[in-house]
Design an enzyme around this catalytic site. Structure first.
Site, PDB file in Angstrom:
ATOM      1  N   HIS A   1       0.723  -1.182  -0.028  1.00 12.82           N
ATOM      2  CA  HIS A   1      -0.140  -0.031   0.046  1.00 12.82           C
ATOM      3  C   HIS A   1       0.811   1.213  -0.031  1.00 12.82           C
ATOM      4  O   HIS A   1       1.795   1.305   0.533  1.00 12.82           O
ATOM      5  CB  HIS A   1      -0.950   0.151   1.327  1.00 12.82           C
ATOM      6  CG  HIS A   1      -1.868  -0.976   1.141  1.00 12.82           C
ATOM      7  ND1 HIS A   1      -2.136  -2.249   1.010  1.00 12.82           N
ATOM      8  CD2 HIS A   1      -3.249  -0.732   0.900  1.00 12.82           C
ATOM      9  CE1 HIS A   1      -3.177  -2.975   1.073  1.00 12.82           C
ATOM     10  NE2 HIS A   1      -3.917  -2.140   0.983  1.00 12.82           N
ATOM     11  N   PRO A   2       0.603   2.398  -0.668  1.00 13.89           N
ATOM     12  CA  PRO A   2       1.124   3.544  -0.717  1.00 13.89           C
ATOM     13  C   PRO A   2       0.739   4.298   0.499  1.00 13.89           C
ATOM     14  O   PRO A   2      -0.219   3.932   1.337  1.00 13.89           O
ATOM     15  CB  PRO A   2       0.346   4.352  -1.823  1.00 13.89           C
ATOM     16  CG  PRO A   2      -0.983   3.885  -1.626  1.00 13.89           C
ATOM     17  CD  PRO A   2      -0.887   2.376  -1.414  1.00 13.89           C
TER      18      PRO A   2
ATOM     19  N   PHE B   1       0.887   3.228   7.231  1.00 12.38           N
ATOM     20  CA  PHE B   1      -0.446   3.156   7.583  1.00 12.38           C
ATOM     21  C   PHE B   1      -1.421   2.955   6.737  1.00 12.38           C
ATOM     22  O   PHE B   1      -1.416   3.861   5.520  1.00 12.38           O
ATOM     23  CB  PHE B   1      -0.448   4.760   8.305  1.00 12.38           C
ATOM     24  CG  PHE B   1      -1.807   5.248   8.901  1.00 12.38           C
ATOM     25  CD1 PHE B   1      -2.187   4.627   9.887  1.00 12.38           C
ATOM     26  CD2 PHE B   1      -2.550   6.129   8.242  1.00 12.38           C
ATOM     27  CE1 PHE B   1      -3.528   5.067  10.503  1.00 12.38           C
ATOM     28  CE2 PHE B   1      -3.691   6.497   8.679  1.00 12.38           C
ATOM     29  CZ  PHE B   1      -4.335   6.020   9.887  1.00 12.38           C
TER      30      PHE B   1
ATOM     31  N   LEU C   1      -5.606   2.998   5.876  1.00 11.01           N
ATOM     32  CA  LEU C   1      -6.837   3.494   6.436  1.00 11.01           C
ATOM     33  C   LEU C   1      -7.940   3.528   5.167  1.00 11.01           C
ATOM     34  O   LEU C   1      -7.532   3.849   4.068  1.00 11.01           O
ATOM     35  CB  LEU C   1      -6.727   4.845   7.144  1.00 11.01           C
ATOM     36  CG  LEU C   1      -7.956   5.431   7.384  1.00 11.01           C
ATOM     37  CD1 LEU C   1      -8.270   4.959   8.927  1.00 11.01           C
ATOM     38  CD2 LEU C   1      -7.670   6.912   7.433  1.00 11.01           C
TER      39      LEU C   1
END
Lengths: 173, 173
Positions: free
Chosen positions: A67-68, A119, A121
């Site tokens: 994920h970026p 992180f 989300l």
């Protein structure tokens, strides 16, 4: 598209359509194809999630590492996947001021250093203020709990992407 | 590059460098990063292979489904990964005549229909005549045996790519 359409796809079409349900992990869509036929959207989702849950911890961390960052260098360079670009944009992360962007970059770096993954989300459920707040909060969580939380976000993102794909094509037909 | 260099990489660099050791499966490199530090190239390779071996059968089939056809539509469209382009080129697959290309396309289609994944071969160990011959031969193998053979080819490809990466950068230093 309806589920019969999904079940009629060869693996090439299936990976083309569902390859980014889990960000940059076409391997997972390609594995899920083995479980066809699917009875409905929920069943399809269930197989994506079961594959994630069955991975060893390193594999689950691996998913997160694909994920970026939110509002990170990939957004600035324009190298996000189309899905991620849309989601970050919807949360207002494409129009941050310099101070806000630098603050988020600093928090992202602390998070990566602490947990060994970025992180993650489900940005569509959030907005720019909530992203920073949530990042600051999760930075303080114990590692094992944070891995579970982050994988929960991966599943929320995947659910939304799957629902979009099945709905989008329904609108076209 | 030496192994100390590899061990010093954060996960972002590691996935950038090793993300295509297993074709279009950055998830695997991202998972292998959890196993650092590595003692040498063999150790690094061992962790890539152990991850593949530990996957359920659907995941192993998923890895194969992330591979392009040899001399297939992706080669013609120019959408192969750089590594795959080089390997197919080295085996002479970029300069096939129309008849040879159509014959291979027909065999590839039969193989995909029979096994549910594309024909994977470490093309650098091969040449254009051998590719067709090997494809025709493997088309007749039992499914369970063919899955093992194909994963063996994935590992040969991965070994060569890893060795290239560690050597290439050594030459630059």
């Amino acid at each position: 598209m309806d589920i019969e359409k999904v079940n009629s796809m060869d693996f090439g079409e299936f990976v083309d359509v569902f390859g980014n349900v889990i960000e940059r992990c076409p391997l997972i869509a390609a594995a899920v194809w083995s479980q066809r036929p699917f009875s409905d959207l929920e069943d399809l989702k269930k197989h994506f999630f079961a594959f994630i849950d069955a991975l060893p911890q390193s594999g689950q961390e691996g998913i997160l590492r694909c994920h970026p960052d939110l509002a990170g260098s990939e957004l600035r360079r324009g190298t996000l996947t189309a899905e991620s670009q849309r989601e970050q944009s919807a949360a207002g992360l494409t129009s941050l001021g310099t101070d806000e962007r630098l603050r988020l970059a600093e928090l992202n770096a602390q998070y990566r250093a602490r947990f060994g993954f970025p992180f993650v989300l489900a940005a569509r459920f959030s907005d720019r203020a909530a992203v920073s707040r949530e990042l600051a909060r999760r930075l303080l969580c114990p590692s094992a709990q944070e891995l579970r939380t982050a994988l929960g976000e991966v599943k929320k993102i995947g659910s939304l992407r799957l629902a979009d794909l099945l709905r989008a094509d329904a609108a076209k037909l």
